[in-house]
Design a protein around this motif. Structure first.
Motif, PDB file in Angstrom:
ATOM      1  N   ARG A   1       0.832  -1.205   0.000  1.00 37.91           N
ATOM      2  CA  ARG A   1       0.000   0.000   0.000  1.00 37.91           C
ATOM      3  C   ARG A   1       0.876   1.270   0.000  1.00 37.91           C
ATOM      4  NH1 ARG A   1      -5.190   0.975   1.138  1.00 37.91           N
ATOM      5  NH2 ARG A   1      -5.525  -1.232   1.622  1.00 37.91           N
ATOM      6  N   GLN A   2       1.917   1.292   0.823  1.00 38.04           N
ATOM      7  CA  GLN A   2       2.807   2.451   0.871  1.00 38.04           C
ATOM      8  C   GLN A   2       3.462   2.701  -0.491  1.00 38.04           C
ATOM      9  OE1 GLN A   2       5.656   1.990   4.000  1.00 38.04           O
ATOM     10  NE2 GLN A   2       4.120   1.950   5.662  1.00 38.04           N
TER      11      GLN A   2
ATOM     12  N   GLU B   1       0.878   4.152  -2.839  1.00 43.17           N
ATOM     13  CA  GLU B   1       0.574   5.555  -2.517  1.00 43.17           C
ATOM     14  C   GLU B   1       1.671   6.481  -3.068  1.00 43.17           C
ATOM     15  OE1 GLU B   1       0.155   5.638   1.679  1.00 43.17           O
ATOM     16  OE2 GLU B   1      -1.901   4.827   1.687  1.00 43.17           O
ATOM     17  N   ARG B   2       2.932   6.086  -2.872  1.00 43.33           N
ATOM     18  CA  ARG B   2       4.037   6.879  -3.409  1.00 43.33           C
ATOM     19  C   ARG B   2       3.996   6.920  -4.935  1.00 43.33           C
ATOM     20  NH1 ARG B   2       9.250   4.942   0.263  1.00 43.33           N
ATOM     21  NH2 ARG B   2       8.441   5.699   2.283  1.00 43.33           N
ATOM     22  N   LYS B   3       3.593   5.787  -5.531  1.00 47.00           N
ATOM     23  CA  LYS B   3       3.487   5.726  -6.986  1.00 47.00           C
ATOM     24  C   LYS B   3       2.425   6.703  -7.478  1.00 47.00           C
ATOM     25  CE  LYS B   3       1.995   2.735 -10.730  1.00 47.00           C
ATOM     26  NZ  LYS B   3       1.459   1.406 -11.091  1.00 47.00           N
ATOM     27  N   THR B   4       1.290   6.747  -6.785  1.00 43.85           N
ATOM     28  CA  THR B   4       0.203   7.638  -7.182  1.00 43.85           C
ATOM     29  C   THR B   4       0.633   9.106  -7.069  1.00 43.85           C
ATOM     30  OG1 THR B   4      -1.437   6.024  -6.430  1.00 43.85           O
ATOM     31  CG2 THR B   4      -2.170   8.301  -6.712  1.00 43.85           C
ATOM     32  N   TYR B   5       1.331   9.443  -5.975  1.00 45.21           N
ATOM     33  CA  TYR B   5       1.806  10.813  -5.783  1.00 45.21           C
ATOM     34  C   TYR B   5       2.822  11.190  -6.870  1.00 45.21           C
ATOM     35  CZ  TYR B   5       3.944  14.879  -3.572  1.00 45.21           C
ATOM     36  OH  TYR B   5       4.436  16.143  -3.316  1.00 45.21           O
TER      37      TYR B   5
END
Length: 256
Positions: free
Chosen positions: A89-90, A93-97
Motif C-alpha cells: 500500500r505504501q 501511494e508513493r506511486k500515485t503521488y
C-alpha cells in the motif's frame, strides 16, 4: 500665475528642443537606435535560452519521476508476493503521488515549450526588422552625408558658409586698409608738395628755401654766362670742347 508658469515651461521646452535639434547628428542617432535594437535582440535570445534551460530541468525531473513510478510499482508487486500488504500500500501511494507530480510537470513542460516557440518566432521577426533597419540606416546615412557635402560645397561656392564668410570679411578688411593707406600716402605727398608738411630728408629746408635756392642758382648761372661772353667778345673763338670721346678722336685722325 498658473498661466505664466505654463508659458514659461513652454518657452523653456521650445528652447531646449531647438538646442537638441542643433546638437543631434542623424547618423549618430541611427547608430544608437541600431545598437539598442541589437541589445533588445540579445535580451530575447537570453529569454529563449532561459526558457529552454527551465524546460530541460523539468524534463529531467519528469524522467526521474517516471523511473520512480516504475520502481514503486515493482516494489508493490514484491510486497504483495511477500504477503506484506502494508508495504504494498505504501509503495502504491508513493506511486500515485509521483504520477500526479509527473502530470503537473508534463503540463509545465508543455507551457514552456509553447513559450519557447513564441520567443523563437519573436526573435526571428525582430531579427528581420533589425536587418531591414540596418539597411535603411546605411541608406539614410549615405544620403545625409551626400546632402551635407553638397551643402558645404554650395556654401563654399556661394560664400555663405561660415569659413568663406570669414574669408570674405578678411579680404574686404584688407581692401579697406589698402585704400586707406593709399589715400593717406597721397595726402602726405600733397601736403609735402604744398609745403604744409616739412620734409625732414631735405636737410631741414622748407619749400620756400628750395624755391629761393633754385632762383639763386639760376641767377649765378646767368651771371657767369654773361662774364664769359664779355671776356671772349663778340668775335672770339668758341670754347673748345674739354674732352672728346675716343671714337670721335679716331674719326678726326683718319680725316687728317
Amino acid at each position: 500665475m498658473a498661466g505664466l508658469m505654463s508659458r514659461a515651461m513652454l518657452v523653456v521646452k521650445s528652447k531646449f528642443s531647438k538646442l537638441l535639434d542643433r546638437a543631434e547628428n542623424p547618423t549618430e542617432t541611427l547608430d544608437y537606435s541600431y545598437e539598442k535594437q541589437l541589445e533588445l535582440l540579445q535580451n530575447v535570445k537570453r529569454g529563449v535560452a532561459d526558457v529552454v534551460t527551465a524546460k530541460k530541468r523539468l524534463q529531467m525531473q519528469s524522467d526521474q519521476l517516471e523511473q520512480s513510478v516504475v520502481k514503486l510499482e515493482g516494489q508493490a508487486r514484491q510486497a504483495v508476493g511477500a504477503g506484506r500488504e502494508d508495504l504494498a500500500r505504501q509503495a502504491l501511494e508513493r506511486k500515485t503521488y509521483a504520477q500526479q507530480q509527473l502530470q503537473g510537470l508534463d503540463v509545465q513542460v508543455k507551457q514552456l515549450d509553447d513559450q519557447q516557440q513564441k520567443l523563437i518566432a519573436n526573435e526571428q521577426a525582430l531579427q528581420a526588422k533589425i536587418e531591414a533597419f540596418r539597411s535603411q540606416k546605411e541608406v539614410i546615412k549615405a544620403q545625409y552625408s551626400a546632402a551635407e557635402a553638397s551643402v558645404r560645397i554650395n556654401e563654399a561656392a556661394t560664400g555663405i558658409g561660415d569659413q568663406m564668410a570669414d574669408t570674405g570679411m578678411a579680404i574686404q578688411r584688407a581692401k579697406d586698409k589698402t585704400e586707406e593707406m593709399q589715400a593717406r600716402a597721397a595726402a602726405v605727398d600733397e601736403l609735402i608738395s604744398s609745403g604744409t608738411l616739412e620734409d625732414f630728408t631735405s636737410g631741414g629746408q622748407t619749400q620756400l628755401d628750395k624755391e629761393l635756392g633754385q632762383l639763386a642758382s639760376q641767377s649765378q648761372v646767368d651771371s657767369e654766362l654773361a662774364k664769359l661772353k664779355a671776356e671772349l667778345g663778340p668775335g672770339g673763338d668758341a670754347p673748345k670742347e674739354i674732352e672728346q670721346s675716343a671714337p670721335e678722336r679716331e674719326e678726326q685722325e683718319q680725316k687728317q
